[in-house]
Design an enzyme around this catalytic site. Structure first.
Site, short mmCIF file in Angstrom:
data_model
loop_
_atom_site.label_atom_id
_atom_site.label_comp_id
_atom_site.label_asym_id
_atom_site.label_seq_id
_atom_site.Cartn_x
_atom_site.Cartn_y
_atom_site.Cartn_z
CB ALA A 264 -0.92 0.00 1.23
N GLY B 129 12.58 -3.51 18.30
CA GLY B 129 13.29 -2.80 17.25
C GLY B 129 12.82 -3.19 15.86
CG HIS C 249 0.84 35.01 28.16
ND1 HIS C 249 1.48 34.13 29.00
CD2 HIS C 249 -0.22 35.51 28.86
CE1 HIS C 249 0.85 34.09 30.16
NE2 HIS C 249 -0.19 34.92 30.11
#
Length: 472
Positions: free
Chosen positions: A42, A277, A450
């Site tokens: 795919a 892994g 902010h």
């Protein structure tokens, strides 16, 4: 394309349609090369279909469920029910939409798309086998080839993936019910992300890891923040243990681990996720036919243009080695395509960001303090705790920090480490800073909105200059 013995030609051949491959193909076509992309599965590769995107979709969904349960302190009360099958269906919809998008992008760029598995015949030809038996094959000659075949989950000996009892990350992302008990082998980034997902969805999660902490390769203070939060979620960690064997039981499976003293421990679970892994996928390429060697880890060595030992053959992404990251693959794909088109191009490793989507998130770029010292710099550090950021508190977050590493002499930004909410988004500013050679004053002197989480980046840079206002 002609199926059979006739060989057709293309200027740029890309093998593999993952992030590195499809980006290389699109860029090659944009640069005027007749480009062909061969993909056997795919479009979008592991990242889009079985990795980055589906895992982040489930992470987001599990966060919704968890946050709803934890909202009492904000005056919101809820008891959400989890429909894992419905969640998986939603996740699959996201994947399908993006996969179709990649295919459309390739077609719109003029890339020739070929479905099948490519193997080298010589250093100027590949043979593409289409689908299953009897589907035929064709030969393609090329002037330049880019190998982008990606990677796959590594198995532990004796724990081969079966999709039922022993799961790969791909298998785990396709589950349609939440396991009552889940054993996870490996506490790296994949193991930690998926452990967090299933713990938030209600599973009893146990993690075994050969090493002595979670997230090998990350600094201790980062790993500690993530491990502590995971333990609050109920995840049980067992370090210094290696998976040894398993057997099926009436309730699921029984797994035995062994430590360095040969002490055996047994764990009962419904399923076992192995996340130790990934390894490059090169076994389908017939590299022996062109005498192209891989290293001991299966990686194809490349230079800074992503060229292999053959000038006409490039390798990008996971097959070209660590870090195995989609955005690194994309960048390498760009470089390889430009080099193939004769344009000047070279890959720069110094500012590759990395993110781990645990709770809280981790993101890093550039050097750590110890790496800067090893490179001969005298580093200066600035750090801003998340609990001192107003916006963080308004989203009910207080654990973590933003840290910047700079050269004490010239104040050039060398690296950054973030653990906290939206770390994966905040790291981009610091990656840009390293890429453009910014100094601390450039970050500290930039007005940040902010109240936002990005103010922590500003404050960390100011702290490194001894000018912090909102932290001591």
């Amino acid at each position: 394309m002609v199926v059979g013995d006739v060989t057709t030609g293309t200027e740029l051949l890309v093998i593999g349609g993952g992030p590195g491959g499809y980006v290389a193909a699109i860029r090659g076509a944009q640069l005027g090369l007749d480009t062909t992309l061969v993909e056997r599965d795919a479009y979008g590769g592991t990242c889009l279909n079985h990795g980055c995107i589906p895992s982040k979709a489930l992470i987001s969904a599990s966060d919704v469920a968890h946050d709803a349960r934890q909202a009492e302190s904000m005056g919101v009360f809820a008891d959400p029910a989890v429909d894992m099958a419905g969640m998986t269906e939603w996740k699959d919809g996201v994947v399908t939409r993006l996969t179709r998008g990649v295919e459309s992008l390739c077609k719109n760029a003029g890339v020739n798309l070929v479905e099948g598995t490519a193997e080298f015949v010589d250093d100027g030809t590949v043979r593409v086998a289409h689908g299953g038996e009897g589907q035929g094959s064709e030969s393609l000659s090329f002037e330049h080839a880019i190998v982008a075949t990606g990677s796959r989950p590594m198995a532990v000996p004796g724990f081969e993936f079966d999709g039922e009892h022993i799961l790969s990350s791909k298998d785990a992302l396709a589950l349609e019910s939440v396991p009552e008990k889940l054993l996870v082998v490996g506490a790296g980034y994949i193991g930690m992300e998926l452990s967090t997902v299933f713990a938030k969805l209600g599973a009893e999660v146990t993690v075994v890891e050969m090493l002595d902490d979670v997230l090998p390769g990350y600094e201790d203070d980062i790993a500690t923040v993530v491990r502590d939060r995971a333990e609050e979620l109920g995840i049980d960690f067992n370090f210094g243990e290696a998976a040894d064997n398993w057997e099926e039981t009436d309730e699921g499976i029984r797994v035995q681990t062994v430590d360095e003293d040969e002490v055996v421990t047994e764990y009962n679970a419904e399923k076992c996720l192995v996340a130790v892994g990934r390894e490059p996928v090169t076994d389908t390429l017939a590299l022996d036919n062109i005498d192209l060697q891989t290293d001991e880890n299966g990686v194809i060595p490349t230079d800074d243009q992503c060229r292999t030992a053959f000038e006409s053959v490039f390798a990008v992404g996971d097959v070209a080695g660590e870090p195995m990251l989609a955005h690194k693959a994309m960048a390498e794909g760009e470089v390889a395509a430009r080099a193939a088109a004769g344009e000047p191009a070279a890959f720069d490793h110094q500012a590759i960001p990395a993110a781990v989507f645990t709770d809280p998130e981790i993101a890093t770029v550039g050097m750590t303090e110890s790496e800067a010292e090893a490179a001969g710099f005298e580093p200066v550090i600035g750090q801003m705790p998340v609990r001192a950021n107003g916006r963080a508190l308004t989203v009910n977050e207080k654990e973590g920090f933003v840290r910047v590493v700079a050269d004490a002499d010239e104040e050039f930004l060398l690296g950054a480490q973030i653990v906290g909410p939206e770390a994966s988004e905040l790291i981009a500013e610091l990656g840009l800073g390293i890429e453009m050679g910014a100094r601390l004053e450039d970050i500290a002197g930039t007005i940040h909105t902010h109240p936002t989480l990005s103010e922590a980046v500003h404050e960390a840079a100011a702290a490194a200059r001894g000018e912090a206002v909102h932290t001591r």
